[in-house]
Each structure stands twice: as C-alpha cells, then as structure tokens.
Design an enzyme around this catalytic site. Structure first.
Site, PDB file in Angstrom:
ATOM      1  N   GLU A 188      -8.781  -0.043 -10.942  1.00 32.67           N
ATOM      2  CA  GLU A 188      -9.775   1.077 -10.966  1.00 32.67           C
ATOM      3  C   GLU A 188      -8.746   2.369 -11.092  1.00 32.67           C
ATOM      4  OE1 GLU A 188     -12.672   0.041  -7.186  1.00 32.67           O
ATOM      5  OE2 GLU A 188     -11.097   1.624  -6.851  1.00 32.67           O
ATOM      6  N   ARG A 198      -4.141   8.134  -9.689  1.00 31.25           N
ATOM      7  CA  ARG A 198      -3.508   6.722  -9.551  1.00 31.25           C
ATOM      8  C   ARG A 198      -4.207   5.337  -9.854  1.00 31.25           C
ATOM      9  NH1 ARG A 198      -5.863   4.325  -4.765  1.00 31.25           N
ATOM     10  NH2 ARG A 198      -3.785   3.506  -4.251  1.00 31.25           N
ATOM     11  N   TYR A 231       0.825  -1.111   0.067  1.00 26.76           N
ATOM     12  CA  TYR A 231      -0.034   0.114  -0.034  1.00 26.76           C
ATOM     13  C   TYR A 231       0.817   1.306  -0.062  1.00 26.76           C
ATOM     14  CZ  TYR A 231      -3.880  -2.861   1.295  1.00 26.76           C
ATOM     15  OH  TYR A 231      -4.857  -4.021   1.210  1.00 26.76           O
TER      16      TYR A 231
END
Length: 318
Positions: free
Chosen positions: A243, A201, A21
């Site tokens: 996404e 992103r 992450y």
C-alpha cells in the site's frame, strides 16, 4: 483477476534485511495525491461495482464532513488535471465545474460546494474516478477521528466498524503499537502535518490469492486460501501486497486526507529480481512471530520460505 506486472513501477517497500513496525513516512518528492497506472480501467470497473453493490462496507461518512469532502474533490481534481492532462480535465466557471474523465468517457457538470448538484456525496463522487481508497481524518480536541471514507480495497479491516473512531483506537489491535509508544509518536507526527508539505509511506503484507477487496466482512471468501499454500504453488498463489499511503493536510478544515493505493505482485515475479528475492527471504526468515501473526502470514510462512529458498538455489546455480 490478474494484475499487470511492471517491476520498474512496482513500489517495492523494503530497505535493509529486517522489518519492524515504525513511522517510515518520508516527505513526498512528487506531491500528487493519486496516480493512474496501467491497471486503471479494470480497477475502476471493480471499484465502481463494489461501490454500487456493497456501499455499506465501501463508503461511510458523518454529516459534519461535507466541507472536508469538497476540499478532497478540489485537491484530487486539480492533481488529475495537472499531472494527467491527456486523461483528465476541469473547466471552472466560478462555482460551476465541468470535470472530464477521458479514460472512462465521463463528463460531469456540478456546482462546487453544492452536494445536491452531484448524484452522491462529494467524496463518493471523486472516488469513482481514482484507483486509491480515500480516508478523511478530522482533527479536534487534540485527536484525529476517522469521520469519512471510501474503502474498496482494505487489508482485512472494516470502514463501517472504524467510522468515528480515534486514531489510537483504530490501531489498537497492532501488537506492540501501544506498548512501544508508536501510537502516540505517530499521532503527534500526524497532528503536526502542514498544508503544502505532504508525506508518504509504504506498508506491506502477504496474501494468498490476488484479490484487492480483502475486507473484514468478506474474510470467508478469501481467508480459506491461506490453507492451500504449498511450496509448489506459492510462486503463483501468494502475492506481496503493498500500500502506497499518502498524507495531505487540508487547509480549510485542518483535516487530513489519507490516500491508499494498493499494488499486488505474485512472488514468482518478485523472484525475477534477484536482489529483491534475497532481501525478502532475509526479512521473512527473521520476521518476529507477533508481526507474522498480525499480518496473517504465519499459516503459510514456511511454505513461502521453502519456495524462496528454491528460487535462491536456482539463482546461485546460474
């Protein structure tokens, strides 16, 4: 539902051979909030059906968001008309706007700033014309709040549950997000966003099946497929879900538009690119268990790895 596979256009998300992450946002090279792909018509049909028959889980707003909603309408319509002039146009006569969606043969006249001139709230209106989910984050008291949103294609979260929540509260379930200080660093990054300098992103996950509407409320309809993944069917059944997320500061309200364009690709088509195949195998092999658990991959991770190994053997043999 089968989606149009175009490896050249697919937003492959990885760099390097490991994944953790992070705030992987980058300045946008092409500052456009929404994009029209070859799946536009069928995604809009699906999206409009969801907004019509499941409005409670696909659309939520708080009363103080109207000015921000109109800012989103202006930004999105201007982008559509500028970047897709053959498909979309807008005619502005002072406050009277005439918006044309030539793909869906829609023509709408309304008074900009007057929600009574539209059949629904401004954010809901423009949501009927773009493939992206649209989230409005409003900034006040040194924090960001999810105060309005249209969300038809969520990756296992609930707009109705998160409405009105602070940024850190929304992301609290992500393992390590708070403990490693990522929540505070990303919040501070978002608070410093400037109008005219948008960022983007990519986020990814795997899912069993090819469903875009994987909301928390419909888990019983798609979650069971995870138990059916085998090394024999993983290529067709399992999809990588990416996404493309974009962040635009809205100058009048100082709020943030967060757009999410979701793409699905079956693993058998990802495996057609040998570089992607090796890289994704390396990433998945090394992926920490707490990330795999949160992304919902753990139940069928081994079956996917077995499938990818077989594909790598095929590539090496050719």
């Amino acid at each position: 539902m089968k989606w149009t596979a175009d490896l050249e256009q697919f937003p492959y998300p990885f760099k390097g051979s490991t994944y953790r992450y992070s705030n992987n946002s980058i300045p946008m090279h092409k500052p456009i909030s929404v994009e029209v792909t070859s799946d536009y018509k069928k995604e809009m049909l699906l999206k409009r059906n969801l907004l019509t028959y499941h409005p409670e889980r696909c659309y939520q707003s708080l009363p103080h968001t109207m000015t921000g909603q109109w800012e989103i309408v202006e930004l999105v319509i201007d982008h559509l008309a500028a970047h897709y002039p053959n498909q979309f146009s807008v005619e502005k006569r002072n406050t009277i706007w005439i918006f044309s969606n030539k793909i869906l043969d829609d023509k709408i006249e309304f008074v900009f700033g007057d929600e009574k001139s539209l059949p629904c709230e401004p954010l809901a209106f423009i949501s009927h014309h773009v493939q992206e989910d649209l989230i409005l984050m409003m900034q006040r008291d040194g924090d960001l709040y999810l105060d309005a949103g249209q969300l038809c294609f969520p990756a296992n979260w609930s707009l109705a549950f998160n409405l009105g929540m602070k940024f850190k509260s929304i992301h609290h379930p992500i393992p390590g997000f708070k403990e490693e200080g990522l929540d505070d660093r990303i919040l501070q990054f978002l608070m410093r966003l400037e109008a005219g300098n948008p960022w983007e992103r990519k986020n990814w996950s795997l899912m069993a099946g090819d469903r875009l509407d994987t909301s928390l409320e419909t888990f019983d309809q798609w979650g069971q497929l995870r138990k059916q993944v085998t090394k024999e069917n993983a290529g067709k059944l399992v999809h990588i879900r990416v996404e493309v997320q974009k962040l635009f500061r809205l100058p009048r309200t100082n709020s943030i538009l967060f757009t999410i364009h979701t793409h699905l690709l079956p693993l058998e088509q990802l495996a057609a690119n040998s570089e992607w195949l090796q890289q994704f195998y390396d990433i998945l092999s090394e992926l920490p268990s707490h990330i795999a658990d949160y992304k919902g991959i753990s139940l069928y991770k081994d079956a996917v790895l077995d499938y990818l190994e077989k594909q790598l053997e095929r590539v090496r043999a050719t």
